[in-house]
Design a protein around this motif. Sequence first.
Motif, PDB file in Angstrom:
ATOM      1  N   UNK A   1      19.528 -20.036  59.771  1.00 28.91           N
ATOM      2  CA  UNK A   1      20.299 -20.472  58.599  1.00 28.91           C
ATOM      3  C   UNK A   1      21.413 -21.424  59.014  1.00 28.91           C
ATOM      4  N   UNK A   2      21.818 -22.274  58.116  1.00 25.46           N
ATOM      5  CA  UNK A   2      22.934 -23.173  58.423  1.00 25.46           C
ATOM      6  C   UNK A   2      24.192 -22.338  58.625  1.00 25.46           C
ATOM      7  N   UNK A   3      25.125 -22.896  59.342  1.00 24.49           N
ATOM      8  CA  UNK A   3      26.360 -22.153  59.603  1.00 24.49           C
ATOM      9  C   UNK A   3      27.102 -21.856  58.303  1.00 24.49           C
ATOM     10  N   UNK A   4      27.047 -22.782  57.341  1.00 27.37           N
ATOM     11  CA  UNK A   4      27.733 -22.543  56.068  1.00 27.37           C
ATOM     12  C   UNK A   4      27.062 -21.401  55.310  1.00 27.37           C
ATOM     13  N   UNK A   5      25.711 -21.420  55.258  1.00 25.13           N
ATOM     14  CA  UNK A   5      24.996 -20.392  54.504  1.00 25.13           C
ATOM     15  C   UNK A   5      25.214 -19.010  55.124  1.00 25.13           C
ATOM     16  N   UNK A   6      25.130 -18.940  56.442  1.00 24.62           N
ATOM     17  CA  UNK A   6      25.293 -17.638  57.089  1.00 24.62           C
ATOM     18  C   UNK A   6      26.720 -17.137  56.953  1.00 24.62           C
ATOM     19  N   UNK A   7      27.699 -18.049  57.048  1.00 25.67           N
ATOM     20  CA  UNK A   7      29.092 -17.641  56.883  1.00 25.67           C
ATOM     21  C   UNK A   7      29.331 -17.103  55.485  1.00 25.67           C
ATOM     22  N   UNK A   8      28.767 -17.788  54.472  1.00 26.82           N
ATOM     23  CA  UNK A   8      28.951 -17.334  53.092  1.00 26.82           C
ATOM     24  C   UNK A   8      28.283 -15.982  52.870  1.00 26.82           C
ATOM     25  N   UNK A   9      27.083 -15.796  53.443  1.00 26.13           N
ATOM     26  CA  UNK A   9      26.352 -14.547  53.235  1.00 26.13           C
ATOM     27  C   UNK A   9      27.067 -13.364  53.884  1.00 26.13           C
ATOM     28  N   UNK A  10      27.637 -13.591  55.078  1.00 24.87           N
ATOM     29  CA  UNK A  10      28.275 -12.499  55.807  1.00 24.87           C
ATOM     30  C   UNK A  10      29.762 -12.363  55.511  1.00 24.87           C
ATOM     31  N   UNK A  11      30.298 -13.259  54.711  1.00 26.25           N
ATOM     32  CA  UNK A  11      31.725 -13.192  54.392  1.00 26.25           C
ATOM     33  C   UNK A  11      32.600 -13.556  55.568  1.00 26.25           C
ATOM     34  N   UNK A  12      32.147 -14.550  56.351  1.00 23.90           N
ATOM     35  CA  UNK A  12      32.881 -14.964  57.526  1.00 23.90           C
ATOM     36  C   UNK A  12      33.355 -16.400  57.368  1.00 23.90           C
ATOM     37  N   UNK A  13      34.311 -16.782  58.209  1.00 18.35           N
ATOM     38  CA  UNK A  13      34.665 -18.196  58.245  1.00 18.35           C
ATOM     39  C   UNK A  13      33.550 -18.942  58.966  1.00 18.35           C
ATOM     40  N   UNK A  14      33.354 -20.212  58.634  1.00 21.12           N
ATOM     41  CA  UNK A  14      32.294 -20.989  59.265  1.00 21.12           C
ATOM     42  C   UNK A  14      32.532 -21.116  60.770  1.00 21.12           C
ATOM     43  N   UNK A  15      33.813 -21.127  61.178  1.00 24.27           N
ATOM     44  CA  UNK A  15      34.122 -21.252  62.592  1.00 24.27           C
ATOM     45  C   UNK A  15      33.579 -20.099  63.426  1.00 24.27           C
ATOM     46  N   UNK A  16      33.553 -18.888  62.843  1.00 23.78           N
ATOM     47  CA  UNK A  16      33.005 -17.730  63.564  1.00 23.78           C
ATOM     48  C   UNK A  16      31.521 -17.939  63.834  1.00 23.78           C
ATOM     49  N   UNK A  17      30.784 -18.417  62.825  1.00 25.25           N
ATOM     50  CA  UNK A  17      29.349 -18.632  62.986  1.00 25.25           C
ATOM     51  C   UNK A  17      29.086 -19.772  63.965  1.00 25.25           C
ATOM     52  N   UNK A  18      29.867 -20.855  63.860  1.00 25.25           N
ATOM     53  CA  UNK A  18      29.698 -21.977  64.773  1.00 25.25           C
ATOM     54  C   UNK A  18      29.888 -21.511  66.220  1.00 25.25           C
ATOM     55  N   UNK A  19      30.914 -20.665  66.470  1.00 22.75           N
ATOM     56  CA  UNK A  19      31.180 -20.187  67.829  1.00 22.75           C
ATOM     57  C   UNK A  19      30.029 -19.321  68.338  1.00 22.75           C
ATOM     58  N   UNK A  20      29.457 -18.471  67.451  1.00 22.54           N
ATOM     59  CA  UNK A  20      28.326 -17.633  67.861  1.00 22.54           C
ATOM     60  C   UNK A  20      27.109 -18.482  68.197  1.00 22.54           C
ATOM     61  N   UNK A  21      26.803 -19.470  67.338  1.00 17.57           N
ATOM     62  CA  UNK A  21      25.651 -20.344  67.603  1.00 17.57           C
ATOM     63  C   UNK A  21      25.843 -21.099  68.918  1.00 17.57           C
ATOM     64  N   UNK A  22      27.053 -21.617  69.154  1.00 19.36           N
ATOM     65  CA  UNK A  22      27.300 -22.369  70.379  1.00 19.36           C
ATOM     66  C   UNK A  22      27.091 -21.487  71.611  1.00 19.36           C
TER      67      UNK A  22
END
Length: 470
Positions: free
Chosen positions: A50-71
């Motif tokens: 999923x895109x970082x925006x979609x996953x952040x919205x689904x999990x209730x997280x900031x996009x930066x948290x998802x970006x850091x995990x993906x990286x």
Amino acid sequence: MSRSRTNSATAGELLVELRRADPVPLHQQLTGGIRDRIRQGLLRADTVMPSTRALAADLGLSRGVVVEAYQQLVAEGYLVSRSGGYTQVAPAAVRAAEPSPPPVEITVPRIDFRYSRPDVSQFPRAAWLRSVRKVLAEMPHLSLAYLDGRGADELRIALADYLNRVRGTSGRPENLLVSNGFAQGSRLLLQVLAQLGRRRLAVEDPSDNELRDVATAAGLETVGVPVLESGIDVAALEKSGADVVLVTAAHQFPTGAVASAGTRAALVAWATERDALIIEDDYDAEYRYDREPIGAIQGLAPEHVVYAGTASKTLAPGLRLGWLILPRHLVEPMAAAKFADDRGSPVLDQLTFADFVARGEFDRHLRRMRPRYRALRDTLVDRLAERLPELEPVGISAGLHVLTWLPPDLSEDAVAAAARERGLGVYGLRPYWVGAPRAEGLVFGYGGLTEKAVVEGVDLLAETVASLRR
């Protein structure tokens, strides 16, 4: 050309559990959750994430948290970034699902006469803990750095004092080396001896079989030498062409014989005249029940004998504490081999044991255990005499095992197999012969049993023998 994304995961399909009250940061929890699903095969190779925006919205997280995990997962090789702004599961990270092998059923005998099992329930925890506390409170900081390959000075001093006093050795602290049990010490010794040009190792026949494989791996030829009632047959040793011999002179394993004064003198003469080496495995000399133990051969010829001892039978095998008293010419090569092998045995254990020995706790523990083991041995011998008088024990009253010969109408394999059906573990002599077995017998280890279990075990064995004879 547009790329098909039918093999894609939606944010809801990831099912990554986040514990917001957990002290582990959310980006680390997300990283671990996705990593685990890839390892488990729940996210297949080339799956579009999923895109970082979609996953952040689904999990209730900031996009930066998802970006850091993906990286982080890209850096580890679990995900790969593709042109066009999407991320996929890396094919190399996905392991093919393999069917789980059927569980291996291991049947443990209810009563087990397996050798080499001391009563670890009697380990002196309180005394050991006092030594641990003292060491942690008083040891210099430098003791936690890399040590000399021989081991901690404190333990080598304590062991030299103890062994010279109790076993009649002629050991100096600078000639002692601490190892992870006899297993490591003997392996390193045989490797060093092979490197120094030794070629043939003589062993008692019968004897412990594990060291023969170690000798072969080190490049040494192994030859068996018969054991007499007076110990190893030195006349046969002289004809064997060996330049190293391994003996259990104080209590031969497994026959229980003791090397006589004549045998000991002949061994020393053989080693001195031929510039040969004796390895003296003093594995259980502390346990004598009807006589004083004979002193170590090492005291007669320090430059021709390697003395080997261990805490495995006296305290607990899990401590992995062993020691060697070495001739001067072997000290440096052995210290170098030990340091190269593991950089030294754990220093806290060494210093704790040193304090334990120096304060007399080791002597007190042995005084407490001798009558306990003697009672077990007496119970075993008496019950065998009552129920199976044809299985007559041989050897002296010592150690943690008893050998009995079998009558001609019984075989080791048949007795062991029939006994196991009754939940009883008994073990034959065959593995200990170097060449063809010259006789059949049973080796009873009793150290880890209770007197009640010994009695019940002999009774079960008597039933087994009776059933075989019927």
